[in-house]
Design an enzyme around this catalytic site. Structure first.
Site, PDB file in Angstrom:
ATOM      1  N   ASP A  68      49.141  63.352 -52.843  1.00  0.00           N
ATOM      2  CA  ASP A  68      48.896  62.318 -53.851  1.00  0.00           C
ATOM      3  C   ASP A  68      47.490  62.411 -54.410  1.00  0.00           C
ATOM      4  O   ASP A  68      47.277  62.220 -55.602  1.00  0.00           O
ATOM      5  CB  ASP A  68      49.136  60.924 -53.260  1.00  0.00           C
ATOM      6  CG  ASP A  68      50.607  60.554 -53.314  1.00  0.00           C
ATOM      7  OD1 ASP A  68      51.245  60.867 -54.332  1.00  0.00           O
ATOM      8  OD2 ASP A  68      51.113  59.980 -52.340  1.00  0.00           O
TER       9      ASP A  68
ATOM     10  N   CYS B 192      46.633  65.097 -43.811  1.00  0.00           N
ATOM     11  CA  CYS B 192      48.071  65.214 -43.576  1.00  0.00           C
ATOM     12  C   CYS B 192      48.829  65.635 -44.825  1.00  0.00           C
ATOM     13  O   CYS B 192      50.049  65.706 -44.814  1.00  0.00           O
ATOM     14  CB  CYS B 192      48.640  63.912 -43.021  1.00  0.00           C
ATOM     15  SG  CYS B 192      48.411  62.528 -44.135  1.00  0.00           S
TER      16      CYS B 192
HETATM   17  C1  PEP Z   1      50.100  62.859 -49.313  1.00  0.00           C
HETATM   18  O1  PEP Z   1      50.174  62.172 -50.328  1.00  0.00           O
HETATM   19  O2  PEP Z   1      49.360  63.852 -49.193  1.00  0.00           O
HETATM   20  C2  PEP Z   1      50.937  62.539 -48.161  1.00  0.00           C
HETATM   21  C3  PEP Z   1      50.798  63.160 -47.009  1.00  0.00           C
HETATM   22  O3  PEP Z   1      51.888  61.596 -48.317  1.00  0.00           O
HETATM   23  P1  PEP Z   1      53.280  61.817 -49.081  1.00  0.00           P
HETATM   24  O4  PEP Z   1      53.429  63.290 -49.343  1.00  0.00           O
HETATM   25  O5  PEP Z   1      54.307  61.276 -48.154  1.00  0.00           O
HETATM   26  O6  PEP Z   1      53.067  61.001 -50.300  1.00  0.00           O
HETATM   27 MG    MG Z   2      51.073  60.199 -50.300  1.00  0.00          MG
END
Ligand code: PEP
Ligand code: MG
Length: 661
Positions: free
Chosen positions: A572, A619
């Site tokens: 994001d 993450c």
């Molecule tokens: C991100 O945004 O990097 C993330 C780990 O969350 P998601 O991909 O679930 O939005």
């Molecule tokens: Mg995210």
């Protein structure tokens, strides 16, 4: 007579509970109906019950008419109020709805480079099971089944009904036989059991018999009845029930084949490494196929939550589904290459593409073999700092893969799937059990659970989302949770309860303002006080935030003083920093984590976290990129969380960096 009650069946009357309820109802002579919101259906049909979509905590009425009406009502109300009481010891097959669904996939799949975009002969479908494959095409297009298309004479009808009933019994016993085989995995067993339930259900057989009585031949009657019931499943606003439409068609087809005395085109002889191509493959057919020999699956029907996708994923078979009519272009293909990460299929690839894919497949296998020595490695830098390499997962089914890969805990447990795979919001107990199971599985390593991160682009049952022009900039993540303390507190209470069982940490998604952390703390304190007053065992947890909005980066020094850790969500963060939708292939070039703007945001975050002495992790998918890991570690990150498939490679990259000093 009738009696109303509130349903306490966990997850409501979906597949297995519906079958149990029907079994109970069929034990009584009386006609029994279940009524919800003024709609009454026979309690002796699991298909009809499923279509009534009864959810936990909803009010329903049981209505019975007959000699044993009182006993029937007693027993059925008893089941609805206390479903575990009086159950036979029937083993609970894994429900298809409990298998991994699409929502587990996006991070693992959506981030991989669209390797074959722009190639000639390329088709694009749903990336349903990751991996690359190339091999001979095995086209599986069983001929369409058609009825006789003539009206039966009155004297033919009784015989036709007998023929039909015999065909239904034959299909049921075939399925029972399959269920009795030890070779069927638990997941596949659940899928076949769900099909058997449909084959045994009065909705399909009753409707077909009605049509035969009206003069239709049995095959036409089954085709019509299956289409009608499938259309009802398709119309329900629930992904799980939508996928049951394919099951009804599959069962209808089996009955028709028996009626016609035909065998379905067998998958028995599929050559080693072949790519199975079909418009639609019944889960029943695929579960029985020699899966070890199948190199890949390409299908016109199906999405990432269909049974075919679930089977393919659980057996590690790359799959591209949902190609629609494009799949016809593959009927005469000799060879097929497929990229299950990006959802691409190439027909009769040219020499260069062949070499490219063969190289990818071989490289993947070689790499996998060479990396296993890193499974048990604890990556340590020259200065003694340990870098935790953890896993991103979205369901308990993925625990084993994470452990097998050597994950040092969970750096991101996406709780969305828990909310999306059910017909209603998950209860506190169910959530507490799930989080506790995770904590126990990885203790003493941490398990970082992300609170619900959902928005209008991924609606879930039980939350009304407004129509939004820009759902990615809208009411999602922590914003939605703070507006719905009823939902949020249930999750926080479950997390406090699970913290007793291991090292649970909690992180908030989409944070863009300090007040969001403070408001969450107030709710956590409220939940703690409630649990204490109720005498429910609970423990505290570290509260951290995801850094995935530009606002969070800019206030990182302030946030760092109030939270226990940062986890950078590069997926994001990249889209928001670059103002480039992560799902829009047209702006994919801009959606690049290595853009200096994004790297600088990551560095600012790391600096703020390190200065405040809190853990900084990552993450987003970038955490698993061997080419970037050294840079992130040098910035001060001490935890990297990624899909299990990337863990050993990441550990290797850290060790290489440490060796360089
Ligand atoms: C991100 O945004 O990097 C993330 C780990 O969350 P998601 O991909 O679930 O939005
Ligand atoms: Mg995210």
């Amino acid at each position: 007579m009738e009696r109303s009650t509130i349903v306490r069946v966990h997850e409501g009357l979906h597949a297995r509970p519906a079958t149990r309820f029907v079994k109970l109802a069929k034990g009584f002579e009386s006609d029994v109906e279940l009524v919800k919101d003024g709609k009454a259906v026979s309690a002796k049909s699991s298909v009809k019950l499923m279509l009534l979509a009864v959810k936990e905590n909803q009010e329903v009425t049981v209505r019975a008419n007959g000699a044993d009406a009182i006993e029937a009502i007693e027993a059925l109300i008893g089941y609805l109020e206390n479903p575990r009481a009086g159950l036979d010891d029937e083993a609970e097959p894994q429900s298809p709805a409990n298998d991994a669904g699409q929502e587990v996939l996006p991070a693992a799949l959506a981030e991989s480079a669209p390797a074959v975009l722009g190639r000639a002969n390329g088709l694009r479908g749903v990336a349903a099971s990751e991996g690359f494959a190339i091999g001979p095409a095995f086209a599986h297009f069983p001929p369409d089944i058609a009825g006789q298309g003539r009206l039966l004479q009155a004297e033919e009808i009784a015989g036709e009904i007998d023929r039909f009933r015999a065909a239904v019994s034959a299909v049921q016993s075939r399925m029972d036989h399959a269920l009795a085989q030890d070779s069927l995995s638990a997941g596949d067993r659940g899928i076949v059991a769900a099909l058997r339930d449909i084959a045994a259900d009065d909705s399909l057989t009753g409707e077909a018999e009605g049509l035969i009585k009206g003069g239709n031949d049995a095959v036409s009657a089954v085709i019509t009845a299956a289409s009608n019931i499938a259309a009802e499943f398709s119309a329900v606003d629930d992904h799980y029930l939508n996928a049951r439409a394919d099951d009804v068609h599959a069962v209808g087809r089996q009955i028709c084949l028996v009626l016609l005395g035909q065998d379905d085109v067998s998958l028995e002889n599929i050559p080693e490494g072949a790519i199975l191509i079909a418009d639609d493959i019944g889960a029943w057919d695929l579960a029985r196929a020699p899966l070890k020999r199948i190199g890949g699956v390409v299908c016109g029907h199906g999405g990432a939550t269909s049974h075919i996708a679930i089977i393919a994923r659980s057996h590690g078979i790359p799959a591209v589904l949902g190609l629609g009519g494009q799949v016809n272009a593959l009927r005469t293909a000799r060879d097929v290459a497929l990229d299950g990460n990006a959802g691409h299929v190439i027909i009769d690839p040219d020499e260069a593409t062949r070499a490219d894919f063969a190289g990818r497949v071989e490289a993947a296998a070689k790499e996998r073999a060479g990396l296993t020595i890193f499974k048990t490695v604890t990556p340590k830098l020259a200065d003694g700092r340990i870098i935790e390499v953890a896993a991103n997962i979205g369901s308990l089914e993925e625990i084993e893969a994470a452990q097998e890969a050597g994950a040092m805990g969970i750096g991101l447990f996406r709780t969305e799937l828990l909310f999306m795979r059910h017909m209603h919001l998950p209860s506190e107990d169910m959530q507490a059990e799930t989080y506790a199971a995770l904590a126990k599985a990885f203790a003493p390593y941490p398990v970082i659970v992300r609170t619900l991160d959902i928005g209008g682009d991924k609606p879930i049952a039980g939350i009304e989302f407004p129509d939004e022009e820009n759902p990615f900039l809208g009411w999602r993540g922590i914003r939605m949770c703070l507006d719905r303390p009823d939902i949020f507190k249930r999750q926080l209470r479950a997390l406090l309860r699970a913290a007793v069982h291991g090292n649970i940490k909690v992180m908030l998604p989409m944070v863009s303002d300090l007040s969001e952390v403070r408001q969450t703390r107030v709710l956590v304190d409220e939940c703690t006080a409630e649990l204490k007053a109720e005498g429910v065992p609970h423990a505290t947890f570290d509260l951290g935030v995801m850094i995935e909005t530009p606002a969070a980066v800019l206030i990182a020094p302030t946030l760092a003083k109030e939270v226990a850790f940062f986890s950078i969500g590069t997926n994001d963060l990249t889209q928001y920093i670059m103002a480039a939708d992560r799902l829009n292939p047209t702006v994919a070039k801009l959606n690049d984590v290595t853009n200096p703007a994004v790297m600088s945001a990551i560095e600012m975050t790391a600096k703020a976290g390190v200065a405040a002495g809190i853990m900084v992790g990552m993450c987003g998918e970038a955490a698993g990129r061997p080419d970037l890991i050294a840079t992130f570690v040098k910035m001060g990150l001490t935890e990297l969380s990624m899909s299990p498939a990337s863990i050993q490679r990441a550990k290797k990259a850290i060790m290489a960096m440490a060796a360089e000093g």
